[in-house]
Write an enzyme that holds these catalytic residues in place. Structure first.
Site, PDB file in Angstrom:
ATOM      1  N   LYS A  53       0.844  -1.206   0.000  1.00 40.70           N
ATOM      2  CA  LYS A  53       0.000   0.000   0.000  1.00 40.70           C
ATOM      3  C   LYS A  53       0.873   1.247   0.000  1.00 40.70           C
ATOM      4  CE  LYS A  53      -3.929  -2.271   2.178  1.00 40.70           C
ATOM      5  NZ  LYS A  53      -4.617  -2.685   3.388  1.00 40.70           N
ATOM      6  N   GLN A  97      -4.993  -1.760   9.600  1.00 39.11           N
ATOM      7  CA  GLN A  97      -4.912  -3.073   8.960  1.00 39.11           C
ATOM      8  C   GLN A  97      -5.524  -4.145   9.863  1.00 39.11           C
ATOM      9  OE1 GLN A  97      -3.839  -3.480   5.801  1.00 39.11           O
ATOM     10  NE2 GLN A  97      -4.175  -5.682   5.848  1.00 39.11           N
ATOM     11  N   ASP A 120     -11.484   2.675   4.131  1.00 38.63           N
ATOM     12  CA  ASP A 120     -11.876   1.271   3.972  1.00 38.63           C
ATOM     13  C   ASP A 120     -13.384   1.133   3.808  1.00 38.63           C
ATOM     14  OD1 ASP A 120      -9.820  -0.684   4.074  1.00 38.63           O
ATOM     15  OD2 ASP A 120      -9.482  -0.282   6.204  1.00 38.63           O
TER      16      ASP A 120
HETATM   17  N1  GUN Z   1      -7.159  -6.893   5.905  1.00 38.71           N
HETATM   18  C1  GUN Z   1      -7.435  -7.600   4.774  1.00 38.71           C
HETATM   19  N2  GUN Z   1      -8.026  -6.805   3.864  1.00 38.71           N
HETATM   20  C2  GUN Z   1      -8.127  -5.575   4.427  1.00 38.71           C
HETATM   21  C3  GUN Z   1      -8.660  -4.332   3.963  1.00 38.71           C
HETATM   22  O1  GUN Z   1      -9.179  -4.184   2.853  1.00 38.71           O
HETATM   23  N3  GUN Z   1      -8.570  -3.297   4.855  1.00 38.71           N
HETATM   24  C4  GUN Z   1      -8.030  -3.443   6.098  1.00 38.71           C
HETATM   25  N4  GUN Z   1      -8.003  -2.383   6.885  1.00 38.71           N
HETATM   26  N5  GUN Z   1      -7.543  -4.578   6.540  1.00 38.71           N
HETATM   27  C5  GUN Z   1      -7.596  -5.632   5.710  1.00 38.71           C
END
Ligand code: GUN
Length: 285
Positions: A53, A97, A120
């Protein structure tokens, strides 16, 4: 012969456009959109996602800060960090995350993120807005999948769509987005009896169960479209939830793992961060 749905290619095209849009934002406002990514603990998969990311942000001109907190961080300490980021005018998007360590309540944390910074789209206000069809952000993976279907001109209206998995992150919002496009949607999950009965009738199958090789060739009909959301590591090798080697031969379109849905998830996150920055350029209320 099937068409490979190339998430890397579609991501590259969308990110080129995003990069230009971010330059416009910077020219207009004199600062870059800012994203804060918090990771708690030492989950190796989370570390890889967070690194990817950060790299993607740098490539398109988003200012990304990575906050790495130790496993023993308390819920209170994490909430205090989120409060600071909520008040920070240089940060437009906040992503915590998941999964979090067991002693931290995920919904308490998600609730603490300001809805306008919730890139998100996990906050209850954003989830509610999505359900009502009036939203700023869509959750990254389902929105990325819709962008892939659009790029390959796959029309959802009237199609039998089967979503396998009912998580808040993928399955539930995915089913909603397909329904919004007039698909006929069935959600299967760990308690569904005889999943193959549903998948054999499906035109579009989205698999998000986290089990390597879950969807096998005998479960699908000729010409089905298969989207694989799984990221599993078997003997150090990445693979999805689909037995690609055999399933692909029966499909009309299929995503690979890696290089299918994964890059699109990050592309949506970049887009959501720019949307959040435009929304907040006059400050947050
Ligand atoms: N863990 C797995 N996929 C995601 C996501 O799209 N966002 C977040 N914050 N954590 C994740």
């Amino acid at each position: 012969m099937y068409t490979l749905i190339d998430g890397k290619l579609v991501s590259r095209l969308l990110r080129e456009k995003l990069k230009t849009d971010i330059e416009t934002f910077i020219d207009s406002n004199g600062y870059a959109p800012g994203l804060a990514v918090i990771v708690v603990g030492n989950d190796p998969a989370s570390a890889v996602y967070v690194r990817n990311k950060h790299k993607a942000c740098c490539e398109v001109g988003i200012r990304s800060i990575q906050i790495e907190l130790p496993e023993e961080t308390t819920e209170k300490e994490l909430l205090a960090k989120i409060e600071l980021l909520n008040a920070d005018e240089a940060i437009h998007g906040i992503l915590v995350q998941l999964p979090l360590p067991k002693h931290i309540n995920e919904s308490v944390i998600i609730n603490a993120i300001h809805p306008n910074k919730d890139v998100d789209a996990f906050h209850p206000i954003n989830v509610g807005k999505i359900m009502l069809g009036d939203y700023q952000f869509l959750p990254c993976t389902p929105a990325g999948i819709m962008a892939l279907l659009d790029y390959y001109e796959i029309n959802v209206a009237g199609k039998n769509c089967v979503v396998i998995g009912r998580s808040n992150i993928v399955g539930k919002p995915m089913a909603h987005l397909l329904m919004e496009r007039n698909g006929t949607v069935t959600v299967c999950h760990s308690k569904t009896k005889n999943i193959a009965e549903f998948t054999k009738n499906a035109d579009i199958i989205i698999v998000a169960v986290g089990k390597a090789g879950f969807l096998t060739a005998d479960m699908i009909r000729e010409g089905a479209i298969v989207i694989d959301v799984g990221i599993n590591r078997i003997d150090g090798k990445l693979c999805g939830d689909v037995d690609f080697e055999h399933v692909s031969l029966k499909t009309s379109h299929i995503t690979p793992v890696p290089g299918g849905v994964g890059p699109m998830t990050i592309t949506t996150l970049l887009n959501n961060t720019l949307v959040a920055a435009w929304q907040q350029h006059g400050g947050i209320s």
